[in-house]
Each structure stands twice: as C-alpha cells, then as structure tokens.
Design an enzyme around this catalytic site. Structure first.
Site, mmCIF file in Angstrom:
data_model
loop_
_atom_site.group_PDB
_atom_site.id
_atom_site.type_symbol
_atom_site.label_atom_id
_atom_site.label_comp_id
_atom_site.label_asym_id
_atom_site.label_seq_id
_atom_site.Cartn_x
_atom_site.Cartn_y
_atom_site.Cartn_z
ATOM 1 N N PRO A 51 17.091 -11.983 16.424
ATOM 2 C CA PRO A 51 17.654 -13.082 17.226
ATOM 3 C C PRO A 51 18.773 -13.742 16.429
ATOM 4 O O PRO A 51 18.598 -14.030 15.254
ATOM 5 C CB PRO A 51 16.463 -14.033 17.381
ATOM 6 C CG PRO A 51 15.572 -13.755 16.203
ATOM 7 C CD PRO A 51 15.792 -12.318 15.827
ATOM 8 N N MET A 52 19.917 -13.956 17.066
ATOM 9 C CA MET A 52 21.011 -14.684 16.396
ATOM 10 C C MET A 52 21.652 -15.619 17.417
ATOM 11 O O MET A 52 22.311 -15.158 18.359
ATOM 12 C CB MET A 52 22.043 -13.713 15.820
ATOM 13 C CG MET A 52 21.555 -12.978 14.586
ATOM 14 S SD MET A 52 22.866 -12.040 13.775
ATOM 15 C CE MET A 52 23.132 -10.756 14.956
ATOM 16 N N GLN A 99 12.223 -16.430 21.621
ATOM 17 C CA GLN A 99 11.889 -17.187 20.402
ATOM 18 C C GLN A 99 11.976 -18.692 20.643
ATOM 19 O O GLN A 99 12.958 -19.175 21.213
ATOM 20 C CB GLN A 99 12.840 -16.812 19.269
ATOM 21 C CG GLN A 99 12.366 -17.393 17.949
ATOM 22 C CD GLN A 99 13.371 -17.197 16.829
ATOM 23 O OE1 GLN A 99 14.471 -17.741 16.871
ATOM 24 N NE2 GLN A 99 12.999 -16.426 15.833
ATOM 25 N N CYS A 150 14.520 -20.470 10.410
ATOM 26 C CA CYS A 150 15.879 -21.011 10.510
ATOM 27 C C CYS A 150 16.125 -22.018 9.389
ATOM 28 O O CYS A 150 15.367 -22.983 9.223
ATOM 29 C CB CYS A 150 16.106 -21.671 11.863
ATOM 30 S SG CYS A 150 17.805 -22.243 12.030
ATOM 31 N N ASN A 187 13.402 -7.747 7.130
ATOM 32 C CA ASN A 187 14.721 -8.162 7.622
ATOM 33 C C ASN A 187 15.562 -8.695 6.462
ATOM 34 O O ASN A 187 15.037 -9.225 5.493
ATOM 35 C CB ASN A 187 14.521 -9.243 8.709
ATOM 36 C CG ASN A 187 15.798 -9.979 9.074
ATOM 37 O OD1 ASN A 187 15.921 -11.189 8.870
ATOM 38 N ND2 ASN A 187 16.754 -9.274 9.620
ATOM 39 N N GLY A 188 16.872 -8.523 6.609
ATOM 40 C CA GLY A 188 17.816 -9.054 5.633
ATOM 41 C C GLY A 188 18.637 -7.955 4.978
ATOM 42 O O GLY A 188 18.084 -7.082 4.313
ATOM 43 N N ASP A 189 19.954 -7.983 5.231
ATOM 44 C CA ASP A 189 20.915 -7.087 4.574
ATOM 45 C C ASP A 189 20.730 -5.617 4.929
ATOM 46 O O ASP A 189 21.142 -4.751 4.148
ATOM 47 C CB ASP A 189 20.860 -7.262 3.051
ATOM 48 C CG ASP A 189 21.251 -8.662 2.600
ATOM 49 O OD1 ASP A 189 21.789 -9.412 3.439
ATOM 50 O OD2 ASP A 189 21.020 -9.005 1.434
ATOM 51 N N GLY A 215 20.307 -7.856 11.841
ATOM 52 C CA GLY A 215 20.984 -9.042 12.344
ATOM 53 C C GLY A 215 22.495 -8.881 12.326
ATOM 54 O O GLY A 215 23.076 -8.196 13.166
HETATM 55 C C1 LIG Z 1 24.801 -16.593 13.450
HETATM 56 C C2 LIG Z 1 23.337 -16.406 13.170
HETATM 57 C C3 LIG Z 1 22.407 -16.929 14.044
HETATM 58 C C4 LIG Z 1 21.037 -16.769 13.792
HETATM 59 N N1 LIG Z 1 20.137 -17.261 14.694
HETATM 60 C C5 LIG Z 1 18.815 -17.043 14.499
HETATM 61 C C6 LIG Z 1 17.859 -17.440 15.474
HETATM 62 O O1 LIG Z 1 18.198 -17.956 16.538
HETATM 63 N N2 LIG Z 1 16.541 -17.206 15.191
HETATM 64 C C7 LIG Z 1 16.134 -16.594 14.026
HETATM 65 O O2 LIG Z 1 14.935 -16.399 13.807
HETATM 66 N N3 LIG Z 1 17.033 -16.196 13.108
HETATM 67 C C8 LIG Z 1 18.343 -16.377 13.325
HETATM 68 N N4 LIG Z 1 19.245 -15.907 12.419
HETATM 69 C C9 LIG Z 1 18.754 -15.125 11.258
HETATM 70 C C10 LIG Z 1 18.747 -13.635 11.597
HETATM 71 O O3 LIG Z 1 17.841 -13.358 12.644
HETATM 72 C C11 LIG Z 1 18.356 -12.792 10.354
HETATM 73 O O4 LIG Z 1 17.073 -13.184 9.947
HETATM 74 C C12 LIG Z 1 19.325 -12.984 9.201
HETATM 75 O O5 LIG Z 1 20.660 -12.942 9.640
HETATM 76 C C13 LIG Z 1 19.107 -11.896 8.119
HETATM 77 O O6 LIG Z 1 19.283 -10.612 8.655
HETATM 78 P P1 LIG Z 1 20.673 -9.788 8.487
HETATM 79 O O7 LIG Z 1 20.985 -9.720 7.027
HETATM 80 O O8 LIG Z 1 20.383 -8.435 9.102
HETATM 81 O O9 LIG Z 1 21.735 -10.552 9.220
HETATM 82 C C14 LIG Z 1 20.594 -16.069 12.631
HETATM 83 C C15 LIG Z 1 21.549 -15.573 11.756
HETATM 84 C C16 LIG Z 1 22.897 -15.717 12.010
HETATM 85 C C17 LIG Z 1 23.896 -15.128 11.047
#
Ligand SMILES: Cc1cc2nc3c(=O)[nH]c(=O)nc-3n(C[C@H](O)[C@H](O)[C@H](O)COP(=O)(O)O)c2cc1C
Length: 345
Positions: free
Chosen positions: A21-22, A75, A105, A211-213, A235
């Site tokens: 979710p983003m 979510q 968050c 999750n992450g990177d 993400g």
């Molecule tokens: C612009 C943005 C919005 C996000 N919004 C949410 C959200 O609504 N809910 C959530 O659990 N995480 C949110 N995240 C976190 C991502 O879901 C994820 O955990 C985080 O970016 C790490 O994963 P990645 O390295 O693949 O980006 C958000 C991240 C970004 C960059």
C-alpha cells in the site's frame, strides 16, 4: 528455492509477490493494473478510520475489479479500537475481503495521533485494536503491516508479531526498517528473519511477508533467503511499473505464463493507467496523480537503454507539465509506435 502458496485465511494467493500500500500511489486504477499484470495481492492505500467513518474514503475503496484474481485488502490506520472496529465494519460492507491494520506508517502526521508505527510503542493498545477489528471483521481475515520497531533500541517486532498471531491475525508484513529510519539506510531482511523464527518457534504457521528495498527478482530472492519469509511486498520500485510484481513472481517461479512486457507494451500499459486514473479521479486530479508514474516509467525506459537522454528530456518536459490529456496520450502513442519499430528493426 521452493516457494509455498501464501494463504490468507481462506484465500490462496496466486503467487507470493504482493504490491505494497502506498498512499497517493497505489490507488484503485494502479492496483487493478498490478493485479491484471500478475501481482499476488494489492493492498489498498491506508485510510484513516476517521475518513472511512466520515464516508470520505468510500469511493477510494472502490478498488475491486470485477473478476480480480485476488481478495480485496483494505488498510486502516487509527488509534481507537472502537472507531477502528466501526471502520472495519464499513470497509467490509464496501466489499473488503481482508482488513489490514497499519502499524508501520512513520509520518509525524500519523504517529503524532498515536497511529501507524506509534502503535508499536503501545503493545497493549495494539492488542485492543487487533481484537476489536477481528471481532468487527466477523471471520474475514485481519492482517498487520509493521516495522522492526520504533528505533534501534526498541526492535520489538517479534513480540508484537507473536501477540498479533496469538490474537488471530492471518498474515504479517514487516518492513525491515525502524520508524526512526523513515526510509533511510537499508532494509534489514535478517532482522525480519527474527520475526519469522519467533512465530515458527511458537507454532504459528501464518504467512510472514518481507518488505523494504526489493526491486527485482534478485533482491526478492535475497530478502526471502535472509528472512525465511513466505513472500515479498514491493513498494516504491513498482511506481510507474505496475507489471513489476507479476514479472518478479514469474522470474522466481516460472510457469504462470506471465511474459516480460515488451517496451511498446509497457508504454501501452502506461497509457491505459493514465486513462484509468483520469476516469477514476477526474481529469485534473487524475492527470496530476498519474505524473509520478509517468516520470518513473520514463526514467526506467532510459535506464534500460530504450530512450536516449534527449528523448527522455523531451518526454518529461511534456508529460510532467501538460494539462492536456490528449497531448499526453498522443505523445505516448507516438513513443509506443517508435518502440515497436525498434523491436522489429
Ligand atoms: C509514498 C509512499 C506512501 C506509502 N503509504 C503507505 C500506506 O498507506 N500504508 C503502509 O502500510 N505503508 C505505506 N508506505 C510504505 C510502503 O508500503 C513500504 O512499506 C515501504 O515503501 C518500503 O517498501 P519499498 O522499499 O519496497 O518501497 C508508503 C511508502 C511510500 C513511499
């Protein structure tokens, strides 16, 4: 690496690569594209309980495509068990199959209200919220997304995960950073492994998602190996690339018939996304929200050597400033034709 099917309650996901979710990025049209192109699950962007209760989020929840191959996961973020339960109830009434609770968050606006990652500092409150939401969900799976802890001195993700699994959550996703890291440093997939071990030692078999990177099949494999998790969540790397989760899933365990999209097909998918966003949000907001996807896609195409620096510059100039949807579409159609000619040549 053998990869088992991820089950969330009664739902068997078609693969183990999930879209994160983003907020502001993974809206309904984007999630629909990611699912159509092979993602195992696409969790809807966070909704504050207040928004849901006020009815303001209901349209954004309209995210389940007819015939979508995945359950619809919504979510919720909040601090009050009663309100979270009411929001969960409303989300279920709107078609949510799964309720995900946000405990990750890091934004001050959210943690300042003691929601999101701040709940990791209040395990008692977190437990009450989980209980209340589970009750309201009335048998539908409830999942949890969190970080490693608040800061390096408080890496309590294993404790929270165990408590949540004991209460009955059906899946846990861990972003391998602390709240205090926000998005700095590297995600620590080995520390996510500590959460996996704690659950397995306690006899819990629920899926754990790392999750992450994670940006491609290699990083997905490394994250799974280092954490022992059951699946990965993608993400930021999916911004502008709704096909990425599906492509990673296929690269890791081929046989589902998902082929990497040709350059021209990628452009066509972006045209479709642009149209979908304008239809969903309205012209002005849709155009604006689509820009981050257009920019990411163009940068990706240049990085792959499909565009030169000059083409990239010219494209960005128009795509990121134009208010004219027809012009944006014509430019992208032209690009797709050029890509096709290059594929043939
Ligand atoms: C612009 C943005 C919005 C996000 N919004 C949410 C959200 O609504 N809910 C959530 O659990 N995480 C949110 N995240 C976190 C991502 O879901 C994820 O955990 C985080 O970016 C790490 O994963 P990645 O390295 O693949 O980006 C958000 C991240 C970004 C960059």
């Amino acid at each position: 690496m053998s990869i088992a099917t991820v089950h969330i309650g009664p739902y068997a996901l078609r693969n183990h690569v999930l879209l994160a979710p983003m907020a502001g990025v993974t809206d309904a049209p984007f999630r629909a594209a990611a699912l159509r192109l092979g993602a195992g699950l696409a969790v809807a962007e966070m909704a504050a309980d207040k928004e849901v209760l006020g009815g303001r989020h209901l349209r954004r929840l309209a995210g389940k495509e007819p015939g979508a191959h995945a359950p619809f996961a919504v979510q919720l973020a909040g601090h009050d068990p009663v309100r979270m339960a009411r929001a969960a109830d409303l989300a279920r009434a709107q078609g949510a199959d799964i309720i995900d609770i946000n405990m990750g968050c890091p934004a001050k606006m959210v943690t300042g209200k003691l929601s999101g990652a701040a709940l990791m500092r209040e395990p008692g409150r977190a437990r009450e919220i989980i209980r209340a939401v589970l009750l309201a969900a009335d048998g539908a799976p409830v999942t949890l997304k969190m970080r490693l802890g608040w800061d390096d001195a408080h890496l309590n993700a294993p404790d929270i995960a165990l408590m949540a699994a004991d209460e009955g959550v059906a899946m846990i996703t861990v972003h391998g950073r602390t709240r205090q890291q926000f998005y700095h440093g590297r995600a620590n997939w080995s520390l996510v492994g500590g959460v996996v071990r704690r659950l397995r030692e306690a006899g819990h078999g629920i899926p754990l998602i790392v999750n992450g990177d994670i940006v491609d099949a290699d990083t997905a494999r490394a994250a799974l190996e280092q954490s022992g998790a059951d699946g990965v969540m993608i993400g930021r790397a999916a911004t502008g690339h709704p096909w990425l989760p599906g492509e990673i899933a296929e690269a890791m365990s081929p046989g589902r018939g998902i082929r990497p999209l040709s350059p021209a097909r990628q452009v066509e998918e972006i045209v479709r996304l642009h149209e979908g966003m304008r239809a969903f949000h309205g012209e002005r907001v849709g155009m604006r929200r689509a820009r981050k996807h257009l920019k990411a896609a163009v940068l990706h195409w240049q990085a792959r050597g499909w565009l030169d620096a000059r083409e990239r510059q010219d494209l960005l100039q128009v795509l990121l400033t134009s208010q004219n949807a027809t012009r944006v579409r014509d430019i992208l159609h032209g690009l797709s034709l050029r890509m096709r000619e290059r594929e043939v040549a």
